[in-house]
Design a protein around this motif. Structure first.
Motif, PDB file in Angstrom:
ATOM      1  N   UNK A 171       0.804  -1.220   0.000  1.00  0.00           N
ATOM      2  CA  UNK A 171       0.000   0.000   0.000  1.00  0.00           C
ATOM      3  C   UNK A 171       0.836   1.270   0.000  1.00  0.00           C
ATOM      4  N   UNK A 172       2.151   1.137   0.032  1.00  0.00           N
ATOM      5  CA  UNK A 172       3.036   2.294  -0.094  1.00  0.00           C
ATOM      6  C   UNK A 172       3.850   2.101  -1.364  1.00  0.00           C
ATOM      7  N   UNK A 173       3.687   3.029  -2.293  1.00  0.00           N
ATOM      8  CA  UNK A 173       4.365   2.902  -3.589  1.00  0.00           C
ATOM      9  C   UNK A 173       5.024   4.227  -3.948  1.00  0.00           C
ATOM     10  N   UNK A 174       6.093   4.138  -4.703  1.00  0.00           N
ATOM     11  CA  UNK A 174       6.814   5.308  -5.188  1.00  0.00           C
ATOM     12  C   UNK A 174       7.129   5.106  -6.671  1.00  0.00           C
ATOM     13  N   UNK A 175       7.173   6.220  -7.389  1.00  0.00           N
ATOM     14  CA  UNK A 175       7.480   6.167  -8.817  1.00  0.00           C
ATOM     15  C   UNK A 175       8.467   7.272  -9.177  1.00  0.00           C
ATOM     16  N   UNK A 176       9.318   6.966 -10.122  1.00  0.00           N
ATOM     17  CA  UNK A 176      10.173   8.000 -10.689  1.00  0.00           C
ATOM     18  C   UNK A 176       9.314   8.922 -11.545  1.00  0.00           C
ATOM     19  N   UNK A 177       9.698  10.175 -11.631  1.00  0.00           N
ATOM     20  CA  UNK A 177       8.896  11.158 -12.372  1.00  0.00           C
ATOM     21  C   UNK A 177       8.633  10.758 -13.826  1.00  0.00           C
ATOM     22  N   UNK A 178       9.582  10.189 -14.548  1.00  0.00           N
ATOM     23  CA  UNK A 178       9.321   9.857 -15.961  1.00  0.00           C
ATOM     24  C   UNK A 178       8.208   8.822 -16.172  1.00  0.00           C
ATOM     25  N   UNK A 179       7.890   8.030 -15.137  1.00  0.00           N
ATOM     26  CA  UNK A 179       6.887   6.973 -15.316  1.00  0.00           C
ATOM     27  C   UNK A 179       5.627   7.235 -14.504  1.00  0.00           C
ATOM     28  N   UNK A 180       5.630   8.261 -13.699  1.00  0.00           N
ATOM     29  CA  UNK A 180       4.488   8.545 -12.831  1.00  0.00           C
ATOM     30  C   UNK A 180       3.238   8.795 -13.670  1.00  0.00           C
ATOM     31  N   UNK A 181       2.152   8.128 -13.283  1.00  0.00           N
ATOM     32  CA  UNK A 181       0.900   8.271 -14.015  1.00  0.00           C
ATOM     33  C   UNK A 181       0.753   7.286 -15.164  1.00  0.00           C
ATOM     34  N   UNK A 182       1.821   6.601 -15.520  1.00  0.00           N
ATOM     35  CA  UNK A 182       1.776   5.624 -16.627  1.00  0.00           C
ATOM     36  C   UNK A 182       2.060   4.200 -16.151  1.00  0.00           C
ATOM     37  N   UNK A 183       2.887   4.059 -15.130  1.00  0.00           N
ATOM     38  CA  UNK A 183       3.251   2.742 -14.616  1.00  0.00           C
ATOM     39  C   UNK A 183       2.577   2.515 -13.267  1.00  0.00           C
ATOM     40  N   UNK A 184       2.266   1.237 -12.979  1.00  0.00           N
ATOM     41  CA  UNK A 184       1.670   0.868 -11.705  1.00  0.00           C
ATOM     42  C   UNK A 184       2.376  -0.360 -11.156  1.00  0.00           C
ATOM     43  N   UNK A 185       2.928  -0.224  -9.965  1.00  0.00           N
ATOM     44  CA  UNK A 185       3.583  -1.356  -9.311  1.00  0.00           C
ATOM     45  C   UNK A 185       2.600  -2.018  -8.368  1.00  0.00           C
ATOM     46  N   UNK A 186       2.675  -3.342  -8.274  1.00  0.00           N
ATOM     47  CA  UNK A 186       1.811  -4.086  -7.356  1.00  0.00           C
ATOM     48  C   UNK A 186       2.495  -5.400  -7.018  1.00  0.00           C
ATOM     49  N   UNK A 187       1.898  -6.107  -6.071  1.00  0.00           N
ATOM     50  CA  UNK A 187       2.480  -7.389  -5.689  1.00  0.00           C
ATOM     51  C   UNK A 187       1.390  -8.333  -5.224  1.00  0.00           C
ATOM     52  N   UNK A 188       1.656  -9.621  -5.388  1.00  0.00           N
ATOM     53  CA  UNK A 188       0.793 -10.676  -4.876  1.00  0.00           C
ATOM     54  C   UNK A 188       1.659 -11.479  -3.909  1.00  0.00           C
ATOM     55  N   UNK A 189       1.526 -11.177  -2.637  1.00  0.00           N
ATOM     56  CA  UNK A 189       2.390 -11.821  -1.650  1.00  0.00           C
ATOM     57  C   UNK A 189       2.130 -13.319  -1.559  1.00  0.00           C
ATOM     58  N   UNK A 190       0.894 -13.722  -1.776  1.00  0.00           N
ATOM     59  CA  UNK A 190       0.575 -15.152  -1.713  1.00  0.00           C
ATOM     60  C   UNK A 190       1.319 -15.921  -2.805  1.00  0.00           C
ATOM     61  N   UNK A 191       1.513 -15.269  -3.960  1.00  0.00           N
ATOM     62  CA  UNK A 191       2.212 -15.893  -5.066  1.00  0.00           C
ATOM     63  C   UNK A 191       3.687 -15.492  -5.115  1.00  0.00           C
ATOM     64  N   UNK A 192       4.114 -14.673  -4.172  1.00  0.00           N
ATOM     65  CA  UNK A 192       5.516 -14.213  -4.138  1.00  0.00           C
ATOM     66  C   UNK A 192       5.918 -13.575  -5.469  1.00  0.00           C
ATOM     67  N   UNK A 193       5.027 -12.749  -5.983  1.00  0.00           N
ATOM     68  CA  UNK A 193       5.237 -12.164  -7.309  1.00  0.00           C
ATOM     69  C   UNK A 193       5.037 -10.659  -7.278  1.00  0.00           C
ATOM     70  N   UNK A 194       5.911  -9.970  -7.983  1.00  0.00           N
ATOM     71  CA  UNK A 194       5.876  -8.519  -8.132  1.00  0.00           C
ATOM     72  C   UNK A 194       5.471  -8.202  -9.566  1.00  0.00           C
TER      73      UNK A 194
END
Length: 121
Positions: A56-79
Motif C-alpha cells: 500500500x506504499x508505492x513510489x514512482x520515478x517522475x518519468x513513469x508517474x501516471x503511466x506505470x503501476x507497481x503491485x504485488x501478490x504476496x501469496x504468489x511471491x510475485x511482483x
C-alpha cells in the motif's frame, strides 16, 4: 537458493502496454520492499518504482508517474509492473530487486536477470 525471475517484456508500439512479472523463489519475504530498476541501451541504471511489503506504499520515478503501476501478490511471491502509454524512451532492460531495508532508498541484495522492453513503431 534465492532467485528472482522477470518475464513479460517484448516489443510494443508507442502508446501500448505491457505487464512485467517478477517471481521470487527460494525465499519468502512478505514484509520486504521490492523495486523495479531499468537500464536503457548505453546508459546507467535508473530507478523506476518501489513498493512496501503490504503493497500500500508505492513510489514512482517522475518519468513513469501516471503511466506505470507497481503491485504485488504476496501469496504468489510475485511482483508486477503494469506499463501503459509506453514511449520509445521506456526502452530498457527491466530488473526487479529486493531491498535490504524498509524504504525505497535501501540497497538491493537480490536481483533478477532482467526482461527486455522495446518500444518502437
Amino acid at each position: 537458493q534465492a532467485q528472482l525471475v522477470e518475464s513479460g517484456g517484448g516489443l510494443v508500439q508507442p502508446g501500448g502496454s505491457l505487464r512485467l512479472s517478477c517471481k521470487a523463489s527460494g525465499f519468502t519475504c512478505s514484509n520486504c520492499w521490492m523495486t523495479w530498476v531499468r537500464q536503457a541501451p548505453g546508459k546507467g541504471l535508473e530507478w523506476v518504482s518501489a513498493i512496501n511489503g503490504a503493497g500500500h506504499v508505492v513510489y514512482y520515478a517522475n518519468p513513469v508517474k501516471g503511466r506505470f503501476t507497481i503491485s504485488r501478490d504476496s501469496a504468489e511471491n510475485t511482483l508486477f509492473l503494469q506499463m501503459d502509454s509506453l514511449k520509445p524512451e521506456d526502452t530498457a532492460l527491466y530488473y526487479c530487486a529486493k531491498l535490504t531495508g524498509s524504504g525505497r532508498n535501501y540497497p538491493a541484495d537480490y536481483w533478477g536477470n532482467g526482461t527486455l522492453v522495446t518500444v518502437s513503431s
